[in-house]
Design a protein around this motif. Structure first.
Motif, PDB file in Angstrom:
ATOM      1  N   TYR A 206       0.850  -1.183   0.000  1.00  0.00           N
ATOM      2  CA  TYR A 206       0.000   0.000   0.000  1.00  0.00           C
ATOM      3  C   TYR A 206       0.884   1.231   0.000  1.00  0.00           C
ATOM      4  O   TYR A 206       1.777   1.378   0.805  1.00  0.00           O
ATOM      5  N   ASP A 375       2.487   2.282   5.590  1.00  0.00           N
ATOM      6  CA  ASP A 375       2.303   0.875   5.251  1.00  0.00           C
ATOM      7  C   ASP A 375       3.084  -0.057   6.175  1.00  0.00           C
ATOM      8  O   ASP A 375       3.968  -0.780   5.746  1.00  0.00           O
ATOM      9  N   GLU A 377       2.023  -2.707   7.503  1.00  0.00           N
ATOM     10  CA  GLU A 377       1.754  -4.101   7.147  1.00  0.00           C
ATOM     11  C   GLU A 377       2.875  -4.639   6.261  1.00  0.00           C
ATOM     12  O   GLU A 377       3.321  -5.768   6.417  1.00  0.00           O
ATOM     13  N   TYR A 404      -1.921  -3.943  15.026  1.00  0.00           N
ATOM     14  CA  TYR A 404      -2.771  -4.265  13.884  1.00  0.00           C
ATOM     15  C   TYR A 404      -1.960  -4.594  12.635  1.00  0.00           C
ATOM     16  O   TYR A 404      -2.479  -5.203  11.705  1.00  0.00           O
ATOM     17  N   ALA A 405      -0.689  -4.180  12.636  1.00  0.00           N
ATOM     18  CA  ALA A 405       0.184  -4.565  11.519  1.00  0.00           C
ATOM     19  C   ALA A 405       0.777  -5.950  11.747  1.00  0.00           C
ATOM     20  O   ALA A 405       1.569  -6.428  10.944  1.00  0.00           O
ATOM     21  N   GLY A 406       0.411  -6.573  12.865  1.00  0.00           N
ATOM     22  CA  GLY A 406       0.820  -7.956  13.082  1.00  0.00           C
ATOM     23  C   GLY A 406       2.052  -8.150  13.954  1.00  0.00           C
ATOM     24  O   GLY A 406       2.594  -9.248  14.013  1.00  0.00           O
TER      25      GLY A 406
ATOM     26  N   ARG B  22      -8.504   4.504   6.204  1.00  0.00           N
ATOM     27  CA  ARG B  22      -8.342   3.080   5.948  1.00  0.00           C
ATOM     28  C   ARG B  22      -8.030   2.303   7.221  1.00  0.00           C
ATOM     29  O   ARG B  22      -8.218   1.092   7.280  1.00  0.00           O
ATOM     30  N   GLN B  30      -8.889  -7.077  10.921  1.00  0.00           N
ATOM     31  CA  GLN B  30      -8.050  -7.774  11.895  1.00  0.00           C
ATOM     32  C   GLN B  30      -8.882  -8.344  13.033  1.00  0.00           C
ATOM     33  O   GLN B  30      -8.670  -9.473  13.469  1.00  0.00           O
ATOM     34  N   TRP B  34      -8.749 -12.189  13.958  1.00  0.00           N
ATOM     35  CA  TRP B  34      -8.283 -12.684  15.261  1.00  0.00           C
ATOM     36  C   TRP B  34      -9.299 -13.627  15.892  1.00  0.00           C
ATOM     37  O   TRP B  34      -8.997 -14.392  16.773  1.00  0.00           O
TER      38      TRP B  34
END
Lengths: 462, 246
Positions: A206, A375, A377, A404-406, B22, B30, B34
C-alpha cells in the motif's frame, strides 16, 4: 540609513539576546518585534542582498536539500545566510535576516537561503522578491494545519508569482503537482529520476498516492515508471499532459557504491550518494539543480557534495559507546514509508532495534490518523528488529498501529517517557544499531537527551 | 446456519481516504481474523459494479473537496441500491465526507448546495471556521464503555432531523455543529461520524458492534468472543484523560 530599520533591527537583536540569555532558543519573537517597529524590515533587508534570495519549499526534504545547497554555496566561498528549519514562517524569516549580523545592520551575505513553509510562500515571495525558488514535492501533511493538498499547491503558486525576470524556478519534474507550477514558463529548471524503478509500486504494498490525478484536467494519470508515492514518469491519458523532460536527471544509482550518476544539461557526472533512500536521490538532485541554476560548475558541485554531512536528525549516525544511533525525522505517510524503506536498506548487516516516538503537538500535527496511512503491514513483514520501542505523547496509538500490523505485543516496549525509554533502548541495543524515528518535537526531545548524555557536542540545527 | 465469514466493501478508497480512514477497515478485518472469521476487503472505485448480495459491511471515508466532487455523481447513482440495502439492515460506517453525502444535502466551503443521497435524516451547512481537535463523546449504543474518542477536522455543520439520532454527546470538541453537543448520527445500522483518529482502532468496542451487526445481517446471531484490548484502550485513555484535564 532608515531610522526605523535601524530601530527595528536593534530592538529585535536585544530581544533575541535576552531570549537566549533566559535559555529560550529558537524564538520568533525577534521577528515579531522587528516587524512591529518597522513592517517593511524584511523587504528592505532582502532588497540589499547582492545576489538575492533563494526560497526552498515543498512537503518533504526541505531541510536536507537546504543543507546540501548551503554546503555547495559555502564550499565556493560565497557569503551566505540561512534559517534554521523551525524558523520557516514569516516571523522566523524576518528573525533570520535581522539577526544575521552582530554589529552591522545589513547582512554581509550576498545570498539568503530560506527554507520556507508552504503556506508562507505568498507573503515571503511578495516581501523578499526571490531570485531562485526550489520546490521539492507535495504530499499530504498535517491537514489540521494546511487543509487540503490543493490549497498547499495554490500557496506555492502564489509565491512563485513574485519571481522576477532573470529568476529561476527549480521544480521536481516527477511530481505532477510540482511540475505543473512550471507550465508554460521559460525560466524553469526541472530535476527528476530516469533510472530503473527497483520494484513495481504494487510490490511495495500500500502506497499513499496523494496526487494521482492530472493537475490540469483531473483524469487519473498513467505511470510508465513510478519511484514512490506519485513520483515518477506520468502521462495524462485524457489531455496529454506529461512529465516534462528534466534538465538535471539522475540516470543511474548504486546503493552499494554510494554513487549516483546525474545528467546535467546533457553531460553525465558521478556524485556521491551517501544518504539512503530514493527520496534522498531527489533531495540531492534538487540541490544539484539549484547549484546549476546559480552557475556552479558540475565538477565543483560534485567536489562539494563529497564532503557533505547531514543535518541533525536527518539520517545522521551517532555512536553511543559501541551502539550506533541512527536518527530520521518522520512527519507524514510518504516520508515515514521512505524512512522505513531506508531502514530496510541499511539494516541487513546485523542486529538492530527500532524506536518510534510520536508526539501530537502543533508542530507535529495534532491528528495522528496519518499513522494508519503508513504501510506498516508491508514493512513489519520485511523488517525484523530485535525489539520495537514506542514512545511520545501518542505512544499508545503507535502501539495499536504495530499490533494491527501484526507485531506481537511481547516484541514491543511502550513508555510515553522519551528519556526513560531512550536509556533503556540504548542499554538493550548494545553493540548494534538503534534506529530512532521521531516526529518533529519528539526529535527535539531526543536531541536534548542525547546532548545531556554528552553524545551530541555540536550540531547544525535540523 | 450461514458461513462465518465477512466481506467488507470499502467505497472509493482512492478518492475518499483523508488521513487514515483506511485504519477503520484494517481494524475491522483484523478483529474478525483474530476471531478466525475470514474477512475479505472489496474495494470499489467510480464506475465499477457491486455484488450487493456478497456485502456484509460497508465503509466509506472522507475526501478533499475536489475528490469528493469526483465521486459524487457515481455515489448518487449507486445510491438507490445502497439506501434500500441500508434500510434492510446492512451495516455501514461513514466518516466525515461520507457522512455528509448520506444526508439530504451539504454545502461546500463556497456555499454551493449539493444533493446528498437523502438516506440519513441530516443536512450539512458550510461553517465559518473549521472544527479541528480531539473529541470525546458518550454514546447510547449498547456498548461498554460508552465513551468514543477521535479527532475531528471539518468545515461543515451537520444538523439532525427526527429520524436520525446522535451517535454521541461531546464532552470535548465541537461535534456535529458546535451548537447542540451532538456528534455523528445513527439510523438503522448505519453509524456516521466526523471522527478520524483512526476511529475504530482506538474504539474497539464500536468496531465489534459493527462486526456483530454484520454477522447478524448474514444470519449469524451469535456473540463475538472477547479479545484482549489493552493497547486499544490505552490509546482510548490517552484522549479520555485530555477531556478530564480540560
Amino acid at each position: 540609513m532608515n531610522i526605523r530599520l535601524l530601530a527595528a533591527v536593534l530592538a529585535a537583536r536585544l530581544v533575541g539576546w535576552v531570549s537566549r540569555m533566559s535559555g529560550r532558543g529558537g524564538s520568533s519573537l525577534p521577528g515579531l518585534i522587528a516587524r512591529r517597529v518597522y513592517p517593511s524590515v524584511l523587504r528592505d533587508l532582502a532588497a540589499k542582498l547582492e545576489w538575492g534570495a533563494i526560497l526552498l519549499t515543498g512537503t518533504n526534504g526541505k531541510t536536507t536539500t537546504a543543507a546540501m545547497v548551503r554546503h555547495i554555496i559555502e564550499t565556493e566561498g560565497r557569503p551566505l545566510l540561512s534559517n534554521r528549519a523551525g524558523a520557516n514562517l514569516i516571523l522566523g524569516l524576518t528573525a533570520t535576516l535581522v539577526q544575521a549580523e552582530r554589529w552591522r545592520i545589513r547582512p554581509r551575505a550576498d545570498i539568503a537561503l530560506l527554507e520556507t513553509d508552504e503556506a508562507t510562500m505568498p507573503r515571503a515571495g511578495e516581501e523578499i522578491q526571490p531570485r531562485l525558488i526550489i520546490v521539492t514535492n507535495f504530499f499530504r501533511d498535517q491537514l489540521d494545519r494546511y487543509g487540503e493538498l490543493t490549497t498547499t499547491v495554490r500557496y506555492v503558486a502564489r509565491g512563485i508569482e513574485s519571481l522576477g525576470p532573470g529568476g529561476v524556478l527549480v521544480l521536481n519534474a516527477d511530481d505532477p503537482q510540482a511540475a505543473q507550477l512550471g507550465y508554460g514558463r521559460p525560466d524553469v529548471l526541472y530535476f527528476g529520476l530516469e533510472g530503473e524503478a527497483a520494484k513495481t509500486a504494487e510490490a511495495q504494498g500500500y502506497d499513499a498516492m496523494d496526487a494521482r490525478f492530472c493537475p490540469r484536467c483531473g483524469t487519473e494519470l498513467n505511470y510508465a515508471r513510478r519511484y514512490y508515492a506519485h513520483l515518477g514518469h506520468y502521462l495524462c491519458p485524457d489531455c496529454g499532459w506529461r512529465r516534462p523532460d528534466p534538465h538535471i536527471a539522475v540516470v543511474r544509482w548504486s546503493r552499494k557504491d554510494h554513487e549516483m550518476w546525474v545528467r546535467i544539461h546533457g553531460q553525465v557526472e558521478s556524485f556521491q550518494w551517501r544518504l539512503p533512500g530514493i527520496y534522498n536521490l531527489y533531495n540531492e538532485a534538487a540541490a544539484i539543480a539549484a547549484g546549476a541554476a546559480m552557475g556552479s560548475r558540475p565538477t565543483a558541485i560534485r567536489e562539494s557534495l563529497a564532503t557533505f554531512r547531514p543535518a541533525f536528525g536527518r539520517m545522521e549516525t551517532l555512536m553511543a559507546g559501541d551502539t550506533r544511533l541512527w536518527l530520521a525525522l518522520v512527519k507524514n505517510p510518504v516520508g515515514f514509508n521512505q524512512v522505513l524503506s531506508a531502514v530496510f536498506e541499511e539494516a541487513h548487516e546485523g542486529g538492530f532495534s527500532v524506536m518510534i516516538v510520536i508526539n501530537d503537538r502543533y508542530a507535529d500535527g495534532r491528528d495522528v490518523s496519518w499513522l494508519w496511512d503508513v504501510d506498516f503491514e508491508h514493512w513489519t513483514e520485511k523488517l525484523s528488529p530485535r525489539r520495537w520501542y514506542v514512545s511520545g505523547l501518542r505512544a499508545r496509538d503507535m502501539a495499536v498501529r504495530l499490533k494491527y500490523a501484526g507485531v506481537p505485543s511481547d516484541q514491543v516496549t511502550v513508555d510515553e517517557n522519551v528519556n526513560r525509554i531512550l536509556g533503556k533502548a540504548m542499554d538493550q541495543t548494545g553493540g548494534e544499531t538503534l534506529y530512532i524515528l521521531p516526529t518533529y518535537t519528539a526529535m527535539l526531545e531526543v536531541r536534548q537527551e542525547l546532548t545531556q548524555l554528552g553524545l551530541v557536542r555540536h550540531f547544525r540545527e535540523g | 446456519m450461514a458461513e462465518r465469514r465477512l466481506n467488507i466493501l470499502h467505497l472509493y478508497p482512492e478518492n475518499m481516504n483523508l488521513y487514515g480512514d483506511r485504519g477503520n477497515v484494517l481494524a475491522l478485518a483484523q478483529r474478525a481474523r483474530w476471531r478466525e472469521i475470514p474477512a475479505r476487503i472489496v474495494t470499489r472505485e467510480v464506475g465499477q459494479p457491486v455484488d450487493w448480495d456478497a456485502v456484509d459491511l460497508v465503509f466509506m471515508g472522507g475526501g478533499e473537496d475536489t475528490h469528493q466532487a469526483r465521486i459524487a455523481d457515481d455515489f448518487l447513482a449507486l445510491g438507490r441500491e445502497l439506501a434500500s440495502r441500508l434500510q434492510d439492515g446492512l451495516p455501514m460506517l461513514a466518516i466525515c465526507g461520507a457522512y455528509q453525502l448520506l444526508g439530504r444535502y451539504y454545502e461546500t466551503a463556497d456555499r454551493t448546495q449539493l444533493p446528498g443521497l437523502n438516506y440519513l435524516d441530516v443536512w450539512t451547512e458550510a461553517g465559518d471556521t473549521r472544527a479541528i481537535g480531539d473529541v470525546v463523546s458518550y454514546t447510547d449504543l449498547p456498548i461498554e464503555p460508552r465513551s468514543l474518542v477521535g479527532f475531528e477536522n471539518h468545515g461543515g455543520r451537520t444538523f439532525l432531523g427526527s429520524r436520525a439520532r446522535p451517535l454521541g454527546e461531546v464532552t470535548l470538541g465541537q461535534g456535529n455543529n458546535g451548537e447542540d453537543r451532538s456528534e455523528g448520527a445513527v439510523q438503522d445500522r448505519v453509524i456516521a461520524t466526523y471522527l478520524h483518529g483512526s476511529l475504530l482502532p482506538k474504539n474497539p468496542h464500536l468496531a465489534d458492534l459493527l462486526l456483530m451487526w454484520a454477522l447478524m445481517n448474514r444470519g449469524i446471531d451469535d456473540r463475538l468472543e472477547p479479545l484482549a484490548a489493552d493497547e486499544e484502550f490505552g490509546a482510548h485513555e490517552t484522549i479520555l484523560s485530555r477531556s478530564r484535564n480540560s
